[in-house]
Design a protein around this motif. Structure first.
Motif, PDB file in Angstrom:
ATOM      1  N   ARG A 557       0.817  -1.208   0.000  1.00 20.02           N
ATOM      2  CA  ARG A 557       0.000   0.000   0.000  1.00 20.02           C
ATOM      3  C   ARG A 557       0.858   1.268   0.000  1.00 20.02           C
ATOM      4  N   GLU A 558       1.934   1.280   0.756  1.00 21.16           N
ATOM      5  CA  GLU A 558       2.767   2.486   0.790  1.00 21.16           C
ATOM      6  C   GLU A 558       3.383   2.764  -0.578  1.00 21.16           C
ATOM      7  N   VAL A 559       3.776   1.711  -1.286  1.00 21.59           N
ATOM      8  CA  VAL A 559       4.328   1.876  -2.629  1.00 21.59           C
ATOM      9  C   VAL A 559       3.262   2.445  -3.562  1.00 21.59           C
ATOM     10  N   LEU A 560       2.055   1.900  -3.474  1.00 18.07           N
ATOM     11  CA  LEU A 560       0.957   2.369  -4.313  1.00 18.07           C
ATOM     12  C   LEU A 560       0.629   3.831  -4.024  1.00 18.07           C
ATOM     13  N   GLU A 561       0.605   4.187  -2.757  1.00 18.83           N
ATOM     14  CA  GLU A 561       0.294   5.570  -2.397  1.00 18.83           C
ATOM     15  C   GLU A 561       1.375   6.517  -2.892  1.00 18.83           C
ATOM     16  N   ALA A 562       2.636   6.096  -2.780  1.00 16.15           N
ATOM     17  CA  ALA A 562       3.734   6.969  -3.191  1.00 16.15           C
ATOM     18  C   ALA A 562       3.731   7.216  -4.695  1.00 16.15           C
ATOM     19  N   ALA A 563       3.211   6.247  -5.467  1.00 17.31           N
ATOM     20  CA  ALA A 563       3.213   6.369  -6.927  1.00 17.31           C
ATOM     21  C   ALA A 563       1.912   6.937  -7.481  1.00 17.31           C
ATOM     22  N   SER A 564       0.965   7.306  -6.620  1.00 17.88           N
ATOM     23  CA  SER A 564      -0.346   7.768  -7.073  1.00 17.88           C
ATOM     24  C   SER A 564      -0.339   9.271  -7.338  1.00 17.88           C
ATOM     25  N   PRO A 565      -0.685   9.684  -8.549  1.00 17.00           N
ATOM     26  CA  PRO A 565      -0.675  11.118  -8.877  1.00 17.00           C
ATOM     27  C   PRO A 565      -1.561  11.954  -7.966  1.00 17.00           C
ATOM     28  N   ILE A 566      -2.678  11.396  -7.505  1.00 22.06           N
ATOM     29  CA  ILE A 566      -3.599  12.215  -6.722  1.00 22.06           C
ATOM     30  C   ILE A 566      -2.969  12.648  -5.399  1.00 22.06           C
ATOM     31  N   ASN A 567      -1.982  11.900  -4.928  1.00 21.90           N
ATOM     32  CA  ASN A 567      -1.318  12.276  -3.690  1.00 21.90           C
ATOM     33  C   ASN A 567      -0.289  13.388  -3.904  1.00 21.90           C
ATOM     34  N   ARG A 568      -0.088  13.782  -5.150  1.00 18.50           N
ATOM     35  CA  ARG A 568       0.750  14.946  -5.469  1.00 18.50           C
ATOM     36  C   ARG A 568      -0.030  15.926  -6.338  1.00 18.50           C
ATOM     37  N   VAL A 569      -1.340  15.900  -6.193  1.00 19.51           N
ATOM     38  CA  VAL A 569      -2.174  16.729  -7.050  1.00 19.51           C
ATOM     39  C   VAL A 569      -1.892  18.219  -6.853  1.00 19.51           C
ATOM     40  N   ASP A 570      -1.397  18.601  -5.689  1.00 21.04           N
ATOM     41  CA  ASP A 570      -1.081  20.010  -5.452  1.00 21.04           C
ATOM     42  C   ASP A 570       0.063  20.501  -6.336  1.00 21.04           C
ATOM     43  N   HIS A 571       0.816  19.569  -6.917  1.00 20.00           N
ATOM     44  CA  HIS A 571       1.915  19.958  -7.791  1.00 20.00           C
ATOM     45  C   HIS A 571       1.464  20.147  -9.233  1.00 20.00           C
ATOM     46  N   ILE A 572       0.274  19.642  -9.589  1.00 20.04           N
ATOM     47  CA  ILE A 572      -0.178  19.726 -10.980  1.00 20.04           C
ATOM     48  C   ILE A 572      -0.609  21.154 -11.283  1.00 20.04           C
ATOM     49  N   ALA A 573       0.005  21.721 -12.318  1.00 22.45           N
ATOM     50  CA  ALA A 573      -0.343  23.089 -12.707  1.00 22.45           C
ATOM     51  C   ALA A 573      -0.728  23.185 -14.175  1.00 22.45           C
ATOM     52  N   ALA A 574      -0.366  22.194 -14.961  1.00 21.14           N
ATOM     53  CA  ALA A 574      -0.612  22.249 -16.402  1.00 21.14           C
ATOM     54  C   ALA A 574      -2.070  21.938 -16.715  1.00 21.14           C
ATOM     55  N   PRO A 575      -2.613  22.497 -17.798  1.00 15.30           N
ATOM     56  CA  PRO A 575      -3.980  22.166 -18.217  1.00 15.30           C
ATOM     57  C   PRO A 575      -4.106  20.668 -18.515  1.00 15.30           C
ATOM     58  N   LEU A 576      -5.291  20.127 -18.221  1.00 14.32           N
ATOM     59  CA  LEU A 576      -5.518  18.686 -18.361  1.00 14.32           C
ATOM     60  C   LEU A 576      -6.883  18.441 -18.981  1.00 14.32           C
ATOM     61  N   LEU A 577      -6.938  17.499 -19.924  1.00 14.08           N
ATOM     62  CA  LEU A 577      -8.195  17.020 -20.499  1.00 14.08           C
ATOM     63  C   LEU A 577      -8.325  15.548 -20.164  1.00 14.08           C
ATOM     64  N   ILE A 578      -9.482  15.160 -19.599  1.00 11.57           N
ATOM     65  CA  ILE A 578      -9.722  13.771 -19.192  1.00 11.57           C
ATOM     66  C   ILE A 578     -10.911  13.225 -19.973  1.00 11.57           C
ATOM     67  N   ILE A 579     -10.758  11.998 -20.509  1.00  5.71           N
ATOM     68  CA  ILE A 579     -11.827  11.302 -21.226  1.00  5.71           C
ATOM     69  C   ILE A 579     -12.041   9.953 -20.563  1.00  5.71           C
ATOM     70  N   HIS A 580     -13.314   9.593 -20.342  1.00  8.72           N
ATOM     71  CA  HIS A 580     -13.587   8.317 -19.675  1.00  8.72           C
ATOM     72  C   HIS A 580     -14.934   7.765 -20.126  1.00  8.72           C
ATOM     73  N   GLY A 581     -15.077   6.436 -20.073  1.00  7.58           N
ATOM     74  CA  GLY A 581     -16.352   5.772 -20.338  1.00  7.58           C
ATOM     75  C   GLY A 581     -17.051   5.446 -19.033  1.00  7.58           C
ATOM     76  N   ARG A 582     -18.340   5.705 -18.976  1.00  7.51           N
ATOM     77  CA  ARG A 582     -19.105   5.479 -17.747  1.00  7.51           C
ATOM     78  C   ARG A 582     -19.083   4.014 -17.326  1.00  7.51           C
ATOM     79  N   ASN A 583     -19.035   3.084 -18.289  1.00 11.88           N
ATOM     80  CA  ASN A 583     -19.167   1.658 -17.980  1.00 11.88           C
ATOM     81  C   ASN A 583     -17.826   0.941 -17.876  1.00 11.88           C
ATOM     82  N   ASP A 584     -16.752   1.675 -17.711  1.00 10.61           N
ATOM     83  CA  ASP A 584     -15.415   1.080 -17.703  1.00 10.61           C
ATOM     84  C   ASP A 584     -15.276   0.069 -16.561  1.00 10.61           C
ATOM     85  N   PRO A 585     -15.084  -1.246 -16.879  1.00  8.74           N
ATOM     86  CA  PRO A 585     -14.933  -2.229 -15.810  1.00  8.74           C
ATOM     87  C   PRO A 585     -13.494  -2.358 -15.329  1.00  8.74           C
ATOM     88  N   ARG A 586     -12.568  -1.749 -16.028  1.00  8.76           N
ATOM     89  CA  ARG A 586     -11.157  -1.875 -15.680  1.00  8.76           C
ATOM     90  C   ARG A 586     -10.690  -0.728 -14.792  1.00  8.76           C
TER      91      ARG A 586
END
Length: 641
Positions: A557-586
């Protein structure tokens, strides 16, 4: 500023159609073709009698016109004992990946429009069913399903005449059938293990199964092919048989860095248990596979050379090389299929300059003929070829990348760059045709597609360089790529954006979060923002399979947390576009929603597009035509400065 005003509309690129072969009819006179002519992948038939090739799109006979993408193959024979061609079809609903199995006559008066037009074979919408081979007489089907507990996939064999079926292997893990021997005695079954890049393959002697009760890998009727030590994860392929049902070939990297082609011999052993002898027989220095034709007159050997497809024909017994399989150029060939007598070989081919279509080789003359010409309204002279480069990473590792360079800008400025990162992560960017890439290059962008550490195609050692605690080493490869951009006079290091889907989407978010000073923007398609919540919320049948690559919730878990972008979200400054499917099972849609919410609260530009009828990616043309013009507009907006 990029000169995109002169480029054709992005819709023209997105509407380029493709085609790929999915199987010959038993008599070799007809070819099933998967084509996205109607906007999703649907089943078509190409009748070869008395017609010149290549065939334009109007010559393809539509067999399905479903809302959802649909695949099909010919059964080897009519299960009812007649002389009619019969199709085996699989389809899901809304991208949920719960595939159901059907049969139908292969020559309908009108295209089938949905599952209600078909004959249900194995249908339970709550669970997944994956076909994995039919006996040569067309009487038995092997398939995998998770209907036991929703998690484990067991392998079943069904009598297509009576409907009777039984489970032939249940390990408690993720198994799937890999085809029958020609006499129907043996069924190959593969099992994915909990080690990254590893699987087992078993031969199940169907004649030696108990009359009832469970069958596990320890049963005497089950023999593992190429068993290997837990300390050496290895990939083992499934057998392709000679007609005698005692000799087969398979691809495996056991005891070596790159997969070789192995030859196996089945013989009777002690105590009514069969035994298998295996030896490596063809090694090219690249990942190598092979297959016999139905009649045993041809052995196809194929390999992946730095992403480019190579193939040759050999004598099935002596292994003597008969000659190369002619390919239209340097690109990616796949879906190789022989006619029963081995004379004709079909495959799909795609390259940077050639959108995917069907090709047929006459093995007696070694001539290659294009079989289909899919619609394309873009002048092919606008397509830009690709260049293979390598750049050094932080530890000296040479990382390969494919580069599309645009024509020089009229103002002499270096080109803005879109770095495209493949999914997987156990995958590889290869030089096949990508319409969005070609549009971007025609619009003045450079497109660079790296195969960061962890990619397949370069051997086991390279593939395992990003496992678990080494996850961020692959992200560091992106920083090395950015540094390489600075050495290229025609590429603008300061106007570089990240683009990727699935694991590539994670890499986009990780690049923006861990290297905020390097990247000007990001486009994340169905990516993971938090490796912990991703594993907690992904479909239960996928969790253990993904934990083997990223790390487990229980132990890492600690490895997963350390590699997760959301735990460094305060560092994100660049514009971002996100695309997703509502039914994504993965990758659940919550992965997109949670980072969008945080960035929006921080007033960082974060555009979110969710498609209600899609799963893990955009399978429908109508949605791609909606989404990707927005992607290109976003990239122009943030990089044209």
């Amino acid at each position: 500023m990029t000169d995109h005003t002169a480029a054709p509309d992005v819709r023209a690129y997105l509407e380029i159609r493709t085609a790929a072969p999915t199987g010959w009819s038993p008599d070799g006179r007809r070819l099933l073709v998967s084509s996205n002519l109607p906007g999703t992948a649907q089943v078509h038939r190409l009748d070869l009698d008395d017609h010149d090739l290549p065939a334009p799109a109007e010559r393809l006979v539509p067999l399905t016109r479903f809302v959802e993408p649909t695949g099909a193959g010919y059964l080897p024979a009519d299960p009812a004992g007649g002389d009619s061609d019969v199709l085996l079809l699989a389809t899901d609903s809304g991208g949920n990946e719960r595939h159901q199995l059907y049969t139908a006559p292969a020559d309908p008066a009108e295209p089938y429009t949905g599952p209600d037009d078909l004959d249900p074979l194995v249908v339970d919408p709550e669970f997944i069913h994956r076909p994995g081979g039919v006996t040569r007489d067309g009487t038995r089907l092997a398939y995998a399903t998770n209907r036991g507990d929703g998690v484990a996939f067991d392998t079943w064999v069904r009598d297509l005449g009576s409907g009777e079926e039984r489970c032939v292997l249940a390990t408690g893990g993720w198994t799937g059938p890999g085809g029958f021997s020609p006499d129907g005695r043996f069924l190959a079954v593969t099992e994915v293990t909990t080690r990254p890049g590893d699987n087992r393959v078993y031969l199940v002697d169907l004649q030696a199964l108990p009359s009832e009760g469970p069958v596990t890998a320890e049963h005497p009727a089950v023999v593992e092919l190429l068993p290997h030590d837990d300390l050496e994860p290895s990939a083992v392929g499934t057998p392709s048989w000679l007609p005698d049902s005692t000799t087969f070939v398979l691809s495996a990297d056991v005891g070596r860095d790159h997969a070789a082609l192995w030859r196996g011999q089945v013989r009777d052993g002690d105590h009514d248990r069969f035994e298998v002898d295996l030896e490596p027989v063809v090694q090219t220095g690249w990942s190598t596979g092979g297959a016999f034709d139905w009649s045993g007159t041809q052995l196809l050997v194929s390999w992946n050379e730095d992403g480019i497809s190579r193939a040759e024909l050999r004598d099935p017994r002596t292994l003597e090389v008969r000659g190369p399989v002619p390919l239209p150029g340097d690109g990616v060939a796949s879906g190789y299929r022989f006619t029963r007598e081995g004379r004709h070989l079909t495959y799909s081919f795609s390259s940077s300059l050639v959108p995917g279509d069907v090709w047929i080789v006459d093995t007696t003359t070694s001539t290659c003929q294009r079989a289909t010409v899919s619609p394309n309204e873009v002048d092919e002279e606008h397509f830009i070829d690709v260049e293979l480069v390598r750049f050094p990473s932080f530890d000296g590792l040479e990382v390969p990348a494919f580069v599309h360079r645009p024509a020089p800008s009229p103002d002499g400025r270096p080109a803005p760059v879109v770095v495209v990162i493949h999914g997987g992560p156990e995958s590889q960017h290869r030089p096949s045709f990508n319409p969005l890439t070609q549009y971007l290059v025609a619009s003045g962008f450079a497109v660079v597609a790296p195969n960061v550490r962890g990619s397949t195609g370069y051997g086991k050692a390279y593939q395992h360089l990003d496992d678990v605690e080494k996850r961020l080493d692959s992200v560091a490869d992106l920083a090395a790529l950015h540094a390489w951009l600075g050495t290229q006079d025609d590429l603008d290091q300061d106007r570089a954006a990240l683009y990727g889907g699935s694991y590539g989407g994670y890499m986009v978010l990780a690049g923006l979060a861990f290297q905020p000073e390097l990247w000007a923007a990001g486009v994340d398609v169905v990516g993971m923002s938090d490796l912990v919540t991703f594993l907690e919320n992904t479909s239960s049948w996928r969790r253990a399979f993904r934990e083997r690559e990223y790390g487990s919730l229980e132990h890492d878990r600690e490895v997963l947390e350390a590699a997760s972008p959301i735990n460094r979200v305060d560092h994100i400054a660049a514009p971002l576009l996100i695309i997703h499917g509502r039914n994504d099972p993965r990758v659940p849609v919550t992965e997109a929603e949670q980072i969008h919410e945080v960035l929006t609260e921080r007033k960082v530009r974060c555009d979110l597009l969710i498609y209600e009828d899609e799963g893990h990616g955009l399978a429908k043309l109508v949605n791609r035509i909606d989404a990707y013009p927005r992607v290109t507009a976003f990239l122009h907006d943030v990089l044209d400065r």
